[in-house]
Scaffold this active site. Structure first.
Site, PDB file in Angstrom:
ATOM      1  N   ARG A 137       0.855  -1.175   0.000  1.00  0.00           N
ATOM      2  CA  ARG A 137       0.000   0.000   0.000  1.00  0.00           C
ATOM      3  C   ARG A 137       0.893   1.226   0.000  1.00  0.00           C
ATOM      4  O   ARG A 137       1.660   1.431   0.919  1.00  0.00           O
ATOM      5  CB  ARG A 137      -0.874  -0.050   1.259  1.00  0.00           C
ATOM      6  CG  ARG A 137      -2.087   0.792   1.167  1.00  0.00           C
ATOM      7  CD  ARG A 137      -2.968   0.556   2.366  1.00  0.00           C
ATOM      8  NE  ARG A 137      -2.410   1.136   3.574  1.00  0.00           N
ATOM      9  CZ  ARG A 137      -3.133   1.457   4.633  1.00  0.00           C
ATOM     10  NH1 ARG A 137      -4.427   1.229   4.637  1.00  0.00           N
ATOM     11  NH2 ARG A 137      -2.569   1.977   5.696  1.00  0.00           N
ATOM     12  N   THR A 156      -0.426   7.619  -1.216  1.00  0.00           N
ATOM     13  CA  THR A 156      -1.752   7.600  -1.870  1.00  0.00           C
ATOM     14  C   THR A 156      -2.713   6.600  -1.236  1.00  0.00           C
ATOM     15  O   THR A 156      -3.907   6.649  -1.492  1.00  0.00           O
ATOM     16  CB  THR A 156      -1.600   7.215  -3.350  1.00  0.00           C
ATOM     17  OG1 THR A 156      -1.097   5.861  -3.401  1.00  0.00           O
ATOM     18  CG2 THR A 156      -0.621   8.126  -4.072  1.00  0.00           C
ATOM     19  N   ASP A 162       0.878  -2.266  12.295  1.00  0.00           N
ATOM     20  CA  ASP A 162       1.338  -2.708  10.976  1.00  0.00           C
ATOM     21  C   ASP A 162       1.656  -4.195  11.036  1.00  0.00           C
ATOM     22  O   ASP A 162       2.657  -4.614  11.640  1.00  0.00           O
ATOM     23  CB  ASP A 162       2.577  -1.905  10.555  1.00  0.00           C
ATOM     24  CG  ASP A 162       2.935  -2.188   9.099  1.00  0.00           C
ATOM     25  OD1 ASP A 162       3.201  -3.358   8.770  1.00  0.00           O
ATOM     26  OD2 ASP A 162       2.931  -1.247   8.288  1.00  0.00           O
ATOM     27  N   ASP A 212       5.154  -5.443   9.661  1.00  0.00           N
ATOM     28  CA  ASP A 212       6.272  -5.065  10.533  1.00  0.00           C
ATOM     29  C   ASP A 212       6.266  -5.891  11.818  1.00  0.00           C
ATOM     30  O   ASP A 212       7.327  -6.319  12.289  1.00  0.00           O
ATOM     31  CB  ASP A 212       6.196  -3.572  10.872  1.00  0.00           C
ATOM     32  CG  ASP A 212       6.603  -2.701   9.688  1.00  0.00           C
ATOM     33  OD1 ASP A 212       7.257  -3.227   8.776  1.00  0.00           O
ATOM     34  OD2 ASP A 212       6.255  -1.516   9.682  1.00  0.00           O
TER      35      ASP A 212
HETATM   36  C1  PRP Z   1      -0.913  -4.156   4.660  1.00  0.00           C
HETATM   37  C2  PRP Z   1      -1.763  -5.373   4.897  1.00  0.00           C
HETATM   38  C3  PRP Z   1      -2.654  -5.383   3.683  1.00  0.00           C
HETATM   39  C4  PRP Z   1      -2.862  -3.911   3.426  1.00  0.00           C
HETATM   40  C5  PRP Z   1      -4.185  -3.520   3.972  1.00  0.00           C
HETATM   41  O1  PRP Z   1       0.114  -4.452   3.797  1.00  0.00           O
HETATM   42  O2  PRP Z   1      -1.029  -6.550   5.067  1.00  0.00           O
HETATM   43  O3  PRP Z   1      -2.085  -6.008   2.560  1.00  0.00           O
HETATM   44  O4  PRP Z   1      -1.832  -3.201   4.126  1.00  0.00           O
HETATM   45  O5  PRP Z   1      -4.510  -2.218   3.639  1.00  0.00           O
HETATM   46  P1  PRP Z   1      -5.688  -1.852   2.642  1.00  0.00           P
HETATM   47  O6  PRP Z   1      -6.863  -2.720   2.989  1.00  0.00           O
HETATM   48  O7  PRP Z   1      -5.944  -0.403   2.948  1.00  0.00           O
HETATM   49  O8  PRP Z   1      -5.215  -2.062   1.243  1.00  0.00           O
HETATM   50  P2  PRP Z   1       1.240  -3.371   3.396  1.00  0.00           P
HETATM   51  O9  PRP Z   1       0.772  -2.587   2.213  1.00  0.00           O
HETATM   52  O10 PRP Z   1       1.616  -2.577   4.604  1.00  0.00           O
HETATM   53  O11 PRP Z   1       2.431  -4.250   2.875  1.00  0.00           O
HETATM   54  P3  PRP Z   1       3.292  -5.384   3.617  1.00  0.00           P
HETATM   55  O12 PRP Z   1       2.401  -6.576   3.783  1.00  0.00           O
HETATM   56  O13 PRP Z   1       4.369  -5.626   2.646  1.00  0.00           O
HETATM   57  O14 PRP Z   1       3.771  -4.849   4.938  1.00  0.00           O
HETATM   58  N1  URA Z   2      -2.032  -2.354   7.133  1.00  0.00           N
HETATM   59  C1  URA Z   2      -1.691  -2.832   8.358  1.00  0.00           C
HETATM   60  O1  URA Z   2      -0.744  -3.621   8.483  1.00  0.00           O
HETATM   61  N2  URA Z   2      -2.412  -2.411   9.410  1.00  0.00           N
HETATM   62  C2  URA Z   2      -3.438  -1.568   9.304  1.00  0.00           C
HETATM   63  O2  URA Z   2      -4.080  -1.234  10.317  1.00  0.00           O
HETATM   64  C3  URA Z   2      -3.776  -1.083   8.019  1.00  0.00           C
HETATM   65  C4  URA Z   2      -3.061  -1.504   6.957  1.00  0.00           C
END
Ligand code: PRP
Ligand code: URA
Length: 203
Positions: free
Chosen positions: A97, A101, A193, A196
């Site tokens: 994400r 944006t 997160d 993380d």
């Molecule tokens: C997080 C999570 C989802 C997304 C959710 O991933 O694991 O994939 O955000 O957000 P949304 O419903 O608003 O799209 P992130 O983009 O942080 O990537 P990562 O898994 O690589 O940490």
């Molecule tokens: N992605 C995450 O990992 N946590 C949130 O709360 C939203 C998006």
């Protein structure tokens, strides 16, 4: 899923004091319960089995199962599902994400051919705005999948509404529907997160 065992584990995984090792273990444990529930409606076929004593009417799973973790955090749910259904195939969608944006950016996709005609489980701990989930579902359907279920650990009304609007045929299994999104589009209270916390990277 309101089961006390799931809610107990959810209480611990949410806790800011829970470190990445325990967070990973809990993600696996919670996923197993959610997957068990989601498997309830998969197709089965009636068969007959010969036991040492006689003939037993039995049922076997009658669909190919494909798990699709959304990279990166979805990988934290993969072991839990594979412990329950070790013969499942695995596809991957790479999405992150964009922090400015809040839009999902696709960087990888690889699916086994069984997504056509099989049952697909899209897994990601968080459905926040729902943008990443909808993007993954769009990709799967473009590649021929037509029987898909989403499994997440925490979501919120906004994310659920977005997924439901774009893909009303897709059921979402979750341990919690939280209150809302904050200004950074994080789920409140959520668990922070997920990527993380799973992988021990700083945010
Ligand atoms: C997080 C999570 C989802 C997304 C959710 O991933 O694991 O994939 O955000 O957000 P949304 O419903 O608003 O799209 P992130 O983009 O942080 O990537 P990562 O898994 O690589 O940490
Ligand atoms: N992605 C995450 O990992 N946590 C949130 O709360 C939203 C998006």
């Amino acid at each position: 899923m309101d089961h006390p065992c799931v809610q107990h584990k959810l209480a611990i995984i949410r806790d800011v004091e829970t470190g990445h090792k325990r967070f990973r273990e809990l993600a696996t444990e919670i996923t197993k319960f959610l997957c068990y529930e989601a498997l309830q409606n998969i197709p089965t076929k009636d068969i007959t089995v010969t036991t040492p004593v006689g003939e037993a009417k039995a049922r076997k799973i009658a669909t190919d199962l494909v798990v699709v973790p959304i990279l990166r955090a979805g990988v934290g749910m993969l072991d839990g599902i594979l412990e329950l259904v070790p013969t499942a195939r695995v596809g991957f969608v790479g999405l992150f994400r964009d922090e400015a944006t809040k839009q999902p950016m696709t960087y990888y996709e690889r699916f086994p051919p069984q997504i056509k005609g099989g049952t697909c489980f899209v897994v990601d701990p968080m459905v926040a705005t729902g943008g990443s989930t909808v993007a993954a579902l769009d990709l799967l359907k473009t590649n021929g999948a037509d029987n898909i279920v989403v499994i997440c650990i925490v979501t919120c009304p906004e994310g659920l509404a977005r997924v439901n609007e774009a893909h009303p045929d897709v059921a979402v299994y979750t341990a919690a529907i939280d209150e809302r999104l904050d200004e950074r589009k994080y789920i409140v209270p959520g668990l922070g997160d997920a990527g993380d916390r799973l992988f021990g990277t700083p945010h």
